[in-house]
Design a protein around this motif. Structure first.
Motif, short mmCIF file in Angstrom:
data_model
loop_
_atom_site.label_atom_id
_atom_site.label_comp_id
_atom_site.label_asym_id
_atom_site.label_seq_id
_atom_site.Cartn_x
_atom_site.Cartn_y
_atom_site.Cartn_z
N SER A 136 56.83 53.42 41.25
CA SER A 136 58.22 53.27 40.94
C SER A 136 58.13 51.99 40.17
N LYS A 137 57.17 51.39 39.93
CA LYS A 137 56.91 50.26 38.99
C LYS A 137 57.65 48.93 39.82
N GLN A 138 57.54 48.89 41.28
CA GLN A 138 58.05 47.77 41.93
C GLN A 138 56.70 46.79 42.07
N VAL A 139 55.48 47.25 41.84
CA VAL A 139 54.32 46.55 41.77
C VAL A 139 53.73 46.82 40.37
N THR A 140 53.21 45.86 39.92
CA THR A 140 52.32 45.74 38.75
C THR A 140 50.83 45.58 39.00
N PRO A 141 50.11 46.46 38.87
CA PRO A 141 48.54 46.03 39.31
C PRO A 141 47.90 45.07 38.40
N SER A 142 46.98 44.22 38.66
CA SER A 142 46.28 43.29 38.08
C SER A 142 45.61 43.91 36.82
N PRO A 143 45.66 43.13 35.61
CA PRO A 143 45.03 43.71 34.48
C PRO A 143 43.55 43.68 34.76
N THR A 144 42.78 44.77 34.16
CA THR A 144 41.43 44.97 34.26
C THR A 144 40.76 43.83 33.80
N GLU A 145 41.16 42.91 32.80
CA GLU A 145 40.51 41.81 32.55
C GLU A 145 40.36 40.65 33.46
N GLN A 146 41.42 40.73 34.36
CA GLN A 146 41.48 39.55 35.39
C GLN A 146 40.98 40.03 36.48
N PHE B 263 40.29 40.67 46.30
CA PHE B 263 41.10 39.81 45.04
C PHE B 263 41.77 41.15 44.36
N SER B 264 42.05 40.77 43.24
CA SER B 264 42.94 41.41 42.21
C SER B 264 44.19 41.96 42.89
N LEU B 265 45.01 40.90 43.49
CA LEU B 265 46.26 41.59 44.06
C LEU B 265 47.11 41.19 43.08
N PRO B 266 48.50 42.12 43.13
CA PRO B 266 49.48 41.63 41.91
C PRO B 266 49.74 40.14 41.90
N LYS B 267 50.00 39.70 40.92
CA LYS B 267 50.35 38.36 40.73
C LYS B 267 49.33 37.30 41.62
N GLN B 268 48.06 37.67 42.02
CA GLN B 268 47.27 36.51 42.48
C GLN B 268 46.61 35.99 41.17
N SER B 269 46.68 34.62 41.36
CA SER B 269 45.99 33.80 40.31
C SER B 269 44.66 33.57 40.76
N LEU B 270 43.76 33.33 39.67
CA LEU B 270 42.42 33.01 39.92
C LEU B 270 42.30 31.72 40.69
N LYS B 271 43.17 30.81 40.61
CA LYS B 271 43.16 29.66 41.47
C LYS B 271 43.11 30.03 42.78
N ALA C 94 37.94 41.56 36.31
CA ALA C 94 36.65 41.54 36.01
C ALA C 94 36.26 40.05 36.08
N GLU C 95 37.16 38.90 35.78
CA GLU C 95 37.08 37.59 35.81
C GLU C 95 37.14 37.32 37.18
N MET C 96 38.05 37.86 38.06
CA MET C 96 37.76 37.55 39.64
C MET C 96 36.49 37.72 40.09
N TYR C 97 35.77 39.12 39.75
CA TYR C 97 34.64 39.39 40.26
C TYR C 97 33.65 38.69 39.81
N GLU C 98 33.68 38.16 38.45
CA GLU C 98 32.50 37.27 38.08
C GLU C 98 32.58 35.94 38.88
N LEU C 99 33.66 35.33 38.96
CA LEU C 99 34.12 34.45 39.94
C LEU C 99 33.25 34.56 41.07
N THR C 100 33.80 35.41 41.75
CA THR C 100 33.18 35.77 43.25
C THR C 100 31.76 35.52 43.22
N MET C 101 31.02 36.24 42.50
CA MET C 101 29.54 36.42 42.16
C MET C 101 29.01 34.97 42.22
N LYS C 102 29.44 34.38 41.38
CA LYS C 102 28.81 33.01 40.83
C LYS C 102 29.16 31.91 41.95
N PHE C 103 30.41 32.04 42.50
CA PHE C 103 30.96 30.81 43.39
C PHE C 103 30.23 31.22 44.90
#
Length: 205
Positions: free
Chosen positions: A116-126, A72-80, A128-137
């Motif tokens: 080279s700014k071809q890819v923007t990493p996911s924000p730290t907040e997102q 998880f936490s791939l660039p442009k990856q949505s929570l959904k 964390a949100e994905m990690y919390e979703l993973t644990m709960k799910f």
């Protein structure tokens, strides 16, 4: 416990039966995602259908201790999308799921793309949100969260993952594989060709 790393799409029933016959009793499939755009970004050669079929084929030949790796936490990856990947992973009814947050390692193609700014990493907040979703799910679906990135059904915690922290002996086979025995740590050469050559010459790789 003897685990084999397997790539979806490169195994078939014949190979899987052969693995069983030589004593492999646990498989770990590097699925990573069930979304084609994410698989392509990661440079994976399989698609979602191949991933699902590979796991089912392993179950059909008698493997009852299977892990799947997800990222998880791939660039442009949505929570959904990440939740959808978790749902598909759980539906496979494997005994273990490793869910890793993407790490940008130095001197890798991904690191160069970020620089080279071809890819923007996911924000730290997102992240964390994905990690919390993973644990709960996964906990809601019967998995025990027994190590940072690892979730298992009762009794299927990876012996390597659990014993690693206790300085328990383990052996790794194949290029880049790490081993630890009698307080000594070592790892194999990265090159497949060099690994094969050293084995053929009856020297340690």
């Amino acid at each position: 416990e003897i685990t084999l790393e397997a790539n979806p799409g490169t195994v078939d029933e014949k190979k899987l039966r052969a693995y069983r016959e030589i004593g492999i009793n646990r498989l770990s499939f590097g699925i990573q995602s069930f979304h084609q755009n994410e698989l392509e970004f990661l440079g994976r050669i399989h698609n979602s259908e191949q991933a699902i079929n590979s796991v089912r084929a392993a179950q059909d030949v008698g493997f009852d201790n299977i892990n799947i790796d997800l990222i998880f936490s791939l660039p442009k990856q949505s929570l959904k999308n990440w939740e959808d990947t978790l749902e598909k992973g759980v539906a496979l009814k494997t005994q273990h799921i490793s869910a890793y947050s993407l790490i940008v390692e130095p001197n890798t193609p991904l690191h160069r793309m970020v620089e080279s700014k071809q890819v923007t990493p996911s924000p730290t907040e997102q992240d964390a949100e994905m990690y919390e979703l993973t644990m709960k799910f996964l906990q809601e679906h019967g998995f025990i969260h027994y190590e940072v990135s690892n979730y298992a059904r009762v009794g299927f915690e990876s012996k390597h993952n659990s014993n690693y922290w206790n300085h328990t002996n383990y052996l790794g086979f194949g290029p880049s594989a790490h081993s630890f025995w009698a307080n000594r740590r070592w790892w194999n050469v990265k090159s497949l060709q060099l690994y094969i050559e050293r084995i053929a010459n009856e020297s340690l790789p």
